[in-house]
Write an enzyme that holds these catalytic residues in place. Structure first.
Site, mmCIF file in Angstrom:
data_model
loop_
_atom_site.group_PDB
_atom_site.id
_atom_site.type_symbol
_atom_site.label_atom_id
_atom_site.label_comp_id
_atom_site.label_asym_id
_atom_site.label_seq_id
_atom_site.Cartn_x
_atom_site.Cartn_y
_atom_site.Cartn_z
ATOM 1 N N GLY A 7 44.595 43.950 38.754
ATOM 2 C CA GLY A 7 44.219 42.576 38.427
ATOM 3 C C GLY A 7 43.645 41.875 39.638
ATOM 4 O O GLY A 7 44.274 41.849 40.703
ATOM 5 N N SER A 9 42.394 38.577 39.800
ATOM 6 C CA SER A 9 42.309 37.112 39.783
ATOM 7 C C SER A 9 43.218 36.514 40.854
ATOM 8 O O SER A 9 43.350 37.068 41.938
ATOM 9 C CB SER A 9 42.657 36.581 38.385
ATOM 10 O OG SER A 9 42.376 35.198 38.295
ATOM 11 N N HIS A 10 43.878 35.386 40.550
ATOM 12 C CA HIS A 10 44.611 34.632 41.573
ATOM 13 C C HIS A 10 45.509 35.522 42.431
ATOM 14 O O HIS A 10 45.361 35.603 43.653
ATOM 15 C CB HIS A 10 45.463 33.546 40.911
ATOM 16 C CG HIS A 10 44.689 32.570 40.101
ATOM 17 N ND1 HIS A 10 44.073 32.922 38.924
ATOM 18 C CD2 HIS A 10 44.436 31.256 40.290
ATOM 19 C CE1 HIS A 10 43.461 31.859 38.419
ATOM 20 N NE2 HIS A 10 43.667 30.843 39.229
ATOM 21 N N GLU A 32 40.129 46.282 38.314
ATOM 22 C CA GLU A 32 39.748 45.170 37.442
ATOM 23 C C GLU A 32 39.102 45.739 36.182
ATOM 24 O O GLU A 32 38.156 46.530 36.270
ATOM 25 C CB GLU A 32 38.766 44.250 38.170
ATOM 26 C CG GLU A 32 38.040 43.238 37.308
ATOM 27 C CD GLU A 32 38.988 42.290 36.593
ATOM 28 O OE1 GLU A 32 38.808 42.109 35.370
ATOM 29 O OE2 GLU A 32 39.892 41.739 37.250
ATOM 30 N N CYS A 42 40.441 28.563 36.758
ATOM 31 C CA CYS A 42 40.719 27.131 36.900
ATOM 32 C C CYS A 42 39.466 26.337 37.257
ATOM 33 O O CYS A 42 39.476 25.108 37.215
ATOM 34 C CB CYS A 42 41.811 26.905 37.943
ATOM 35 S SG CYS A 42 41.468 27.655 39.547
ATOM 36 N N ARG A 130 39.563 31.482 27.856
ATOM 37 C CA ARG A 130 40.247 32.101 28.988
ATOM 38 C C ARG A 130 39.325 33.147 29.601
ATOM 39 O O ARG A 130 38.871 34.056 28.927
ATOM 40 C CB ARG A 130 41.561 32.750 28.565
ATOM 41 C CG ARG A 130 42.298 33.410 29.730
ATOM 42 C CD ARG A 130 43.673 33.901 29.345
ATOM 43 N NE ARG A 130 44.297 34.622 30.427
ATOM 44 C CZ ARG A 130 44.925 34.063 31.463
ATOM 45 N NH1 ARG A 130 45.011 32.749 31.531
ATOM 46 N NH2 ARG A 130 45.466 34.786 32.414
ATOM 47 N N ASP A 175 47.741 18.627 18.446
ATOM 48 C CA ASP A 175 48.822 19.474 18.920
ATOM 49 C C ASP A 175 50.094 19.135 18.168
ATOM 50 O O ASP A 175 50.228 18.033 17.620
ATOM 51 C CB ASP A 175 49.038 19.256 20.427
ATOM 52 C CG ASP A 175 49.741 20.442 21.087
ATOM 53 O OD1 ASP A 175 50.825 20.840 20.607
ATOM 54 O OD2 ASP A 175 49.221 20.959 22.088
#
Length: 273
Positions: A7, A9-10, A32, A42, A130, A175
């Protein structure tokens, strides 16, 4: 020492930088499943709003920058298996599956954005939000959308709604909770925030449950809730994230929600993972 990171990402990006600082001569392999590394989810709102002109501008790093740092970057490489006893992972690529060894394995498999399990959820112009692919799809839709419903009033839902409002679309956020951003803000903020949202053109419907996506010829035309029916040509389901850990359930301790169980040092139930 051979480090394998799953992974990019962050966590994956930060893991690489931390290891490089602590052990400059370490052998690092970063896997990845996508064709681009380290997308900064983000920052996707800035792309929707035109602040970033391309999604390429909102990556922590890319293939070239990792290579320049001496990182073995493996794109289009989906890690689908783990053998803690042999200390190997199984990697699936276009060429098939192969095993890769590690001394230390750092897992950041991420998650996926689920769709509500309601009739019509797979209609055309019903989206999740996402990652880079969703960002590009939703951005493209902004040119033609007129009436937008965002299901989910968390961080992602409100960011997407804000981008559509600023683009001139009619936007309704709904919601099951009473207020938007319920896990981030105390209720004292809501009177002024609700008024500000309304002034900007965003309509919020709280304590309301989506029940069915309406459509004609496979294309979305509206949404039915327990309170009524809304017209829409675009629906964004921003209903949270689920861990992408099914492939780990037979090898690591995973809780009932799918999260990998770790101790205070982020160690899993398997050694060196």
């Amino acid at each position: 020492m051979k480090y394998v990171i799953v992974g990019s990402s962050h966590f994956g990006y930060e893991a690489v930088q931390t290891i490089l600082e602590a052990e400059p001569k370490a052998e690092i392999h970063l896997y990845e499943r996508g064709d681009k590394a380290s997308f900064m989810s983000c920052g996707a709102q800035s792309y929707l709003e035109g602040i970033a002109q391309s999604p390429d501008e909102i990556h922590y790093a890319n293939e070239d920058s990792y290579i320049k740092q001496g990182i073995n970057i493996h794109l289009n490489s989906d890690v689908v298996g783990l053998d803690p006893e042999e200390k190997t992972i199984t990697v699936k690529t276009d060429q098939g599956e192969e095993a890769a060894s590690y001394d230390k394995l750092l897992l950041s498999p991420g998650g996926y954005a689920p769709r509500l399990n309601i009739p019509g959820k797979d209609m055309e112009h019903v989206y999740t939000f996402r990652g880079r692919d969703d960002a590009e799809i939703v951005k493209a839709r902004m040119a033609d959308a007129k009436k937008v419903i965002v299901i989910g009033a968390g961080y992602i839902g409100i960011e997407v709604a804000e981008a559509f409002v600023r683009n001139g679309q009619e936007v309704t956020v709904l919601d099951a909770v009473e207020h938007f951003l319920p896990t981030y803000l105390d209720k004292e903020f809501y009177p002024s925030l609700s008024q500000e949202a309304e002034n900007k053109g965003l309509t919020f419907k709280g304590k309301e449950f989506a029940q069915e996506v309406l459509g004609e010829n496979g294309v979305v035309t509206g949404l039915v809730t327990d309170h009524g029916e809304y017209e829409a040509d675009t629906i964004i389901m921003a209903c949270g994230v689920k861990p992408d850990t099914d492939w780990l359930k037979d090898t690591l301790e995973v809780d009932e929600k799918g999260f990998v169980v770790t101790n205070e040092y982020l160690e899993t139930s398997a050694a060196d993972v």
